[in-house]
Motif scaffolding. Sequence first.
Motif, PDB file in Angstrom:
ATOM      1  N   LEU A 288      28.051  -8.842 -14.806  1.00  0.00           N
ATOM      2  CA  LEU A 288      28.379  -7.781 -13.855  1.00  0.00           C
ATOM      3  C   LEU A 288      28.459  -6.439 -14.579  1.00  0.00           C
ATOM      4  CD1 LEU A 288      29.180  -6.746 -11.081  1.00  0.00           C
ATOM      5  CD2 LEU A 288      31.538  -7.432 -11.560  1.00  0.00           C
ATOM      6  N   ALA A 289      29.070  -6.420 -15.726  1.00  0.00           N
ATOM      7  CA  ALA A 289      29.178  -5.174 -16.491  1.00  0.00           C
ATOM      8  C   ALA A 289      27.800  -4.600 -16.797  1.00  0.00           C
ATOM      9  CB  ALA A 289      29.959  -5.419 -17.783  1.00  0.00           C
ATOM     10  N   GLU A 290      26.866  -5.490 -17.108  1.00  0.00           N
ATOM     11  CA  GLU A 290      25.501  -5.030 -17.410  1.00  0.00           C
ATOM     12  C   GLU A 290      24.844  -4.441 -16.158  1.00  0.00           C
ATOM     13  OE1 GLU A 290      21.276  -6.905 -19.039  1.00  0.00           O
ATOM     14  OE2 GLU A 290      23.156  -8.019 -19.294  1.00  0.00           O
TER      15      GLU A 290
ATOM     16  N   ASP B 145      37.309 -13.588 -12.718  1.00  0.00           N
ATOM     17  CA  ASP B 145      36.417 -13.160 -13.794  1.00  0.00           C
ATOM     18  C   ASP B 145      35.778 -11.806 -13.481  1.00  0.00           C
ATOM     19  OD1 ASP B 145      34.842 -13.219 -16.112  1.00  0.00           O
ATOM     20  OD2 ASP B 145      33.253 -14.376 -15.138  1.00  0.00           O
ATOM     21  N   LEU B 146      35.400 -11.600 -12.207  1.00  0.00           N
ATOM     22  CA  LEU B 146      34.607 -10.426 -11.852  1.00  0.00           C
ATOM     23  C   LEU B 146      35.436  -9.225 -11.403  1.00  0.00           C
ATOM     24  CD1 LEU B 146      31.563 -11.967  -9.921  1.00  0.00           C
ATOM     25  CD2 LEU B 146      31.825 -11.540 -12.358  1.00  0.00           C
ATOM     26  N   VAL B 147      36.564  -9.463 -10.747  1.00  0.00           N
ATOM     27  CA  VAL B 147      37.343  -8.344 -10.199  1.00  0.00           C
ATOM     28  C   VAL B 147      37.757  -7.345 -11.281  1.00  0.00           C
ATOM     29  CG1 VAL B 147      39.549  -7.721  -9.107  1.00  0.00           C
ATOM     30  CG2 VAL B 147      38.104  -9.503  -8.099  1.00  0.00           C
ATOM     31  N   PRO B 148      38.303  -7.780 -12.428  1.00  0.00           N
ATOM     32  CA  PRO B 148      38.686  -6.787 -13.448  1.00  0.00           C
ATOM     33  C   PRO B 148      37.510  -5.934 -13.913  1.00  0.00           C
ATOM     34  CG  PRO B 148      39.680  -8.914 -13.932  1.00  0.00           C
ATOM     35  CD  PRO B 148      38.681  -9.161 -12.840  1.00  0.00           C
ATOM     36  N   VAL B 149      36.332  -6.533 -14.010  1.00  0.00           N
ATOM     37  CA  VAL B 149      35.150  -5.777 -14.440  1.00  0.00           C
ATOM     38  C   VAL B 149      34.791  -4.734 -13.386  1.00  0.00           C
ATOM     39  CG1 VAL B 149      32.711  -5.930 -15.061  1.00  0.00           C
ATOM     40  CG2 VAL B 149      34.298  -7.744 -15.754  1.00  0.00           C
ATOM     41  N   ALA B 150      34.827  -5.143 -12.113  1.00  0.00           N
ATOM     42  CA  ALA B 150      34.484  -4.217 -11.029  1.00  0.00           C
ATOM     43  C   ALA B 150      35.452  -3.036 -10.974  1.00  0.00           C
ATOM     44  CB  ALA B 150      34.487  -4.964  -9.697  1.00  0.00           C
ATOM     45  N   LEU B 151      36.733  -3.307 -11.205  1.00  0.00           N
ATOM     46  CA  LEU B 151      37.748  -2.266 -11.054  1.00  0.00           C
ATOM     47  C   LEU B 151      37.863  -1.346 -12.266  1.00  0.00           C
ATOM     48  CD1 LEU B 151      40.595  -4.283  -9.294  1.00  0.00           C
ATOM     49  CD2 LEU B 151      38.980  -2.683  -8.253  1.00  0.00           C
TER      50      LEU B 151
ATOM     51  N   ALA C 276      35.064  -0.634 -14.309  1.00  0.00           N
ATOM     52  CA  ALA C 276      33.712  -0.251 -14.745  1.00  0.00           C
ATOM     53  C   ALA C 276      33.681   1.222 -15.148  1.00  0.00           C
ATOM     54  CB  ALA C 276      32.717  -0.502 -13.617  1.00  0.00           C
ATOM     55  N   ARG C 277      32.845   1.539 -16.096  1.00  0.00           N
ATOM     56  CA  ARG C 277      32.791   2.884 -16.643  1.00  0.00           C
ATOM     57  C   ARG C 277      32.435   3.913 -15.565  1.00  0.00           C
ATOM     58  NH1 ARG C 277      28.753   4.326 -21.538  1.00  0.00           N
ATOM     59  NH2 ARG C 277      27.357   3.245 -20.114  1.00  0.00           N
ATOM     60  N   HIS C 278      31.488   3.571 -14.692  1.00  0.00           N
ATOM     61  CA  HIS C 278      31.061   4.519 -13.659  1.00  0.00           C
ATOM     62  C   HIS C 278      31.897   4.380 -12.377  1.00  0.00           C
ATOM     63  CE1 HIS C 278      27.826   5.483 -16.290  1.00  0.00           C
ATOM     64  NE2 HIS C 278      27.292   4.278 -16.223  1.00  0.00           N
TER      65      HIS C 278
ATOM     66  N   PRO D 205      50.188 -10.631  -8.091  1.00  0.00           N
ATOM     67  CA  PRO D 205      49.662  -9.448  -7.402  1.00  0.00           C
ATOM     68  C   PRO D 205      49.814  -8.160  -8.196  1.00  0.00           C
ATOM     69  CG  PRO D 205      51.679 -10.248  -6.342  1.00  0.00           C
ATOM     70  CD  PRO D 205      51.252 -11.289  -7.304  1.00  0.00           C
ATOM     71  N   GLU D 206      50.858  -8.072  -9.029  1.00  0.00           N
ATOM     72  CA  GLU D 206      51.051  -6.844  -9.798  1.00  0.00           C
ATOM     73  C   GLU D 206      49.905  -6.614 -10.775  1.00  0.00           C
ATOM     74  OE1 GLU D 206      53.163  -4.547  -9.251  1.00  0.00           O
ATOM     75  OE2 GLU D 206      54.217  -5.659  -7.674  1.00  0.00           O
ATOM     76  N   ALA D 207      49.332  -7.709 -11.272  1.00  0.00           N
ATOM     77  CA  ALA D 207      48.190  -7.569 -12.184  1.00  0.00           C
ATOM     78  C   ALA D 207      47.016  -6.917 -11.463  1.00  0.00           C
ATOM     79  CB  ALA D 207      47.787  -8.942 -12.728  1.00  0.00           C
ATOM     80  N   LEU D 208      46.846  -7.267 -10.190  1.00  0.00           N
ATOM     81  CA  LEU D 208      45.791  -6.638  -9.402  1.00  0.00           C
ATOM     82  C   LEU D 208      46.125  -5.174  -9.137  1.00  0.00           C
ATOM     83  CD1 LEU D 208      43.220  -6.752  -7.656  1.00  0.00           C
ATOM     84  CD2 LEU D 208      44.652  -7.527  -5.757  1.00  0.00           C
ATOM     85  N   PHE D 209      47.351  -4.899  -8.743  1.00  0.00           N
ATOM     86  CA  PHE D 209      47.723  -3.527  -8.389  1.00  0.00           C
ATOM     87  C   PHE D 209      47.542  -2.574  -9.568  1.00  0.00           C
ATOM     88  CE2 PHE D 209      51.011  -5.606  -5.366  1.00  0.00           C
ATOM     89  CZ  PHE D 209      49.987  -5.922  -4.474  1.00  0.00           C
ATOM     90  N   GLU D 210      47.757  -3.067 -10.785  1.00  0.00           N
ATOM     91  CA  GLU D 210      47.613  -2.211 -11.967  1.00  0.00           C
ATOM     92  C   GLU D 210      46.168  -1.762 -12.182  1.00  0.00           C
ATOM     93  OE1 GLU D 210      49.229  -4.328 -15.255  1.00  0.00           O
ATOM     94  OE2 GLU D 210      51.302  -4.208 -14.538  1.00  0.00           O
ATOM     95  N   MET D 211      45.224  -2.556 -11.671  1.00  0.00           N
ATOM     96  CA  MET D 211      43.805  -2.230 -11.859  1.00  0.00           C
ATOM     97  C   MET D 211      43.239  -1.400 -10.713  1.00  0.00           C
ATOM     98  SD  MET D 211      42.191  -5.792 -13.350  1.00  0.00           S
ATOM     99  CE  MET D 211      42.845  -6.862 -12.046  1.00  0.00           C
ATOM    100  N   LEU D 212      43.868  -1.430  -9.556  1.00  0.00           N
ATOM    101  CA  LEU D 212      43.314  -0.757  -8.384  1.00  0.00           C
ATOM    102  C   LEU D 212      43.316   0.755  -8.547  1.00  0.00           C
ATOM    103  CD1 LEU D 212      45.087  -2.894  -5.628  1.00  0.00           C
ATOM    104  CD2 LEU D 212      42.647  -2.932  -6.189  1.00  0.00           C
ATOM    105  N   HIS D 213      42.431   1.409  -7.821  1.00  0.00           N
ATOM    106  CA  HIS D 213      42.372   2.868  -7.813  1.00  0.00           C
ATOM    107  C   HIS D 213      42.167   3.353  -6.376  1.00  0.00           C
ATOM    108  CE1 HIS D 213      37.971   2.427  -7.510  1.00  0.00           C
ATOM    109  NE2 HIS D 213      38.040   1.591  -8.536  1.00  0.00           N
ATOM    110  N   ALA D 214      42.174   4.646  -6.173  1.00  0.00           N
ATOM    111  CA  ALA D 214      42.180   5.211  -4.820  1.00  0.00           C
ATOM    112  C   ALA D 214      40.897   4.958  -4.050  1.00  0.00           C
ATOM    113  CB  ALA D 214      42.448   6.715  -4.894  1.00  0.00           C
TER     114      ALA D 214
END
Length: 517
Positions: free
Chosen positions: A313-315, A338-344, A346-348, A366-375
């Motif tokens: 996914l990163a590629e 596996d994929l959600v952290p990469v999606a959230l 990603a460099r771009h 759930p807190e682990a997810l919330f830490e990665m989320l953005h607006a």
Amino acid sequence: MTELLTAEQMRKIEQAAIDNGAVTGLELMERAGAGVVEAIVEEWPDLGQGAHRAIVLCGPGNNGGDGFVIARLLHGRGWDVEVFLYGNADRLPPDAKANCARWGKLGAVSPWDAFRVEETAADLVIDAVFGTGLTRPVPDEVGRELVKAAAKDKSKARVVAVDMPSGLCADSGKVVGGGDGAFSDLVVSFHSAKIGHYLNGSYQRCKSLVVKDIGLDHVPDESQVHIVDMGRHSHGDVSALSKRMVDHKYSHGHALILSGGFGKTGAARLAARGALRVGSGLVTLGVPGAAQMEVASQITALMLARVEDGDGLAEVLEDKRLNALCLGPGMGAERARDLVPVALTARHRPRVVLDADALTAYADAPEALFEMLHADCVLTPHGGEFARLFPDIANELNKKPSRGPAFSKVDATRKAAGRAGCVVLFKGPDTVIADPGGACSVNAAIYDREAPGLATAGTGDVLAGFISGLLARGMSAMQAAETAAWLHVEAARSFGPGLIAEDLPEELPRVFRALGL
């Protein structure tokens, strides 16, 4: 713009009009009563002809005052009207007391104890007992009779509620106290509908809702909730769905929909078709190698990319033209983790929709997810997924309130969006959408927008695809969620009976034509 108000917001609007001398409380009460009579005749034209019999049930507050006005106006039309009062006439608020006295010159005011549905032969029952200001449970003796009044084996009368069916919280739609709440064939509200008319299944107690203008000014309030309404609601501007002659496919974005493994790609394909139909310039399905042949044999306009794992996914995400992602439908919890952290991260940083398994995968953390989320993220939980991500908020929402105003689905969604730091779309017939700043709207598939066909497998996956496609086209997270939810219901209503999930994307062109696009 279509606002939904809390009881307190409505009280402030009324009081502001009274304080600045624009209107008196008695004038507002008169307008409200006239609005109810007008709504009755519009709903049932047969009641506008000749004389009929009405029972008007009045309560101890200003809602009861509206009831006295209605009784007087029906009497003036030649009706036989009987009025019952719960409470003491001497303790009514001033305006209600004045209207009680006016009615007293025309007919009697009987005590509540004298009212028995079984002994009543009436064409119409007016429920003006407890309205929007209800804060305490309805007494048992009131609740029982109001429920029986709407039970057609007990009474043949049509029941009309003034503002709210008695016993329901105007802010949440919940029955206060957990006892009996009233039912009605018609609810007549004033100036604006209340939030509680649309939440918590209250619409199952209200067959029809009418809002009557009583001459109050619009008072802007950033905390107001809105009904999603394409063409009127500012976040639902249909022009954003149009395509220009000079555009090319990359002008409308490129959405990537991640699928599950072999035999579990259907949900992602539904989402991808939704993203394509809603106008994303390109849509690619990211699938593991074992599912490539399965997906390739099913798609045409959609594209295919191999995404085996997080590294894969990163590629793929090195392509800056991929500007929206959808993860969750049919993905499986392990692949999601596996994929959600990469999606959230990603460099771009494309915009991201997390649905289904992408939410369930973080039920234990759930807190682990919330830490990665953005607006630029949108979460789309149904009730079960919401409870797993926000268990404390869900517990508060599910409590039976002993007093009002009660904690509502609007309160819960706003609180969840603030915690997650992104838009939350809390699904249901009363879908609520909120952003971290408190902006909130309701997309309700109820009343004249009922869409029972959406209660079938895969429709939620299509909704996730609609949101992804609109994000790819450049809409903000809030705008995409609101617009997608509205289109989702409109497509279901346009198709009609027999709907299955595959039909929703294919019905969008008809919906777009109806919008003049």
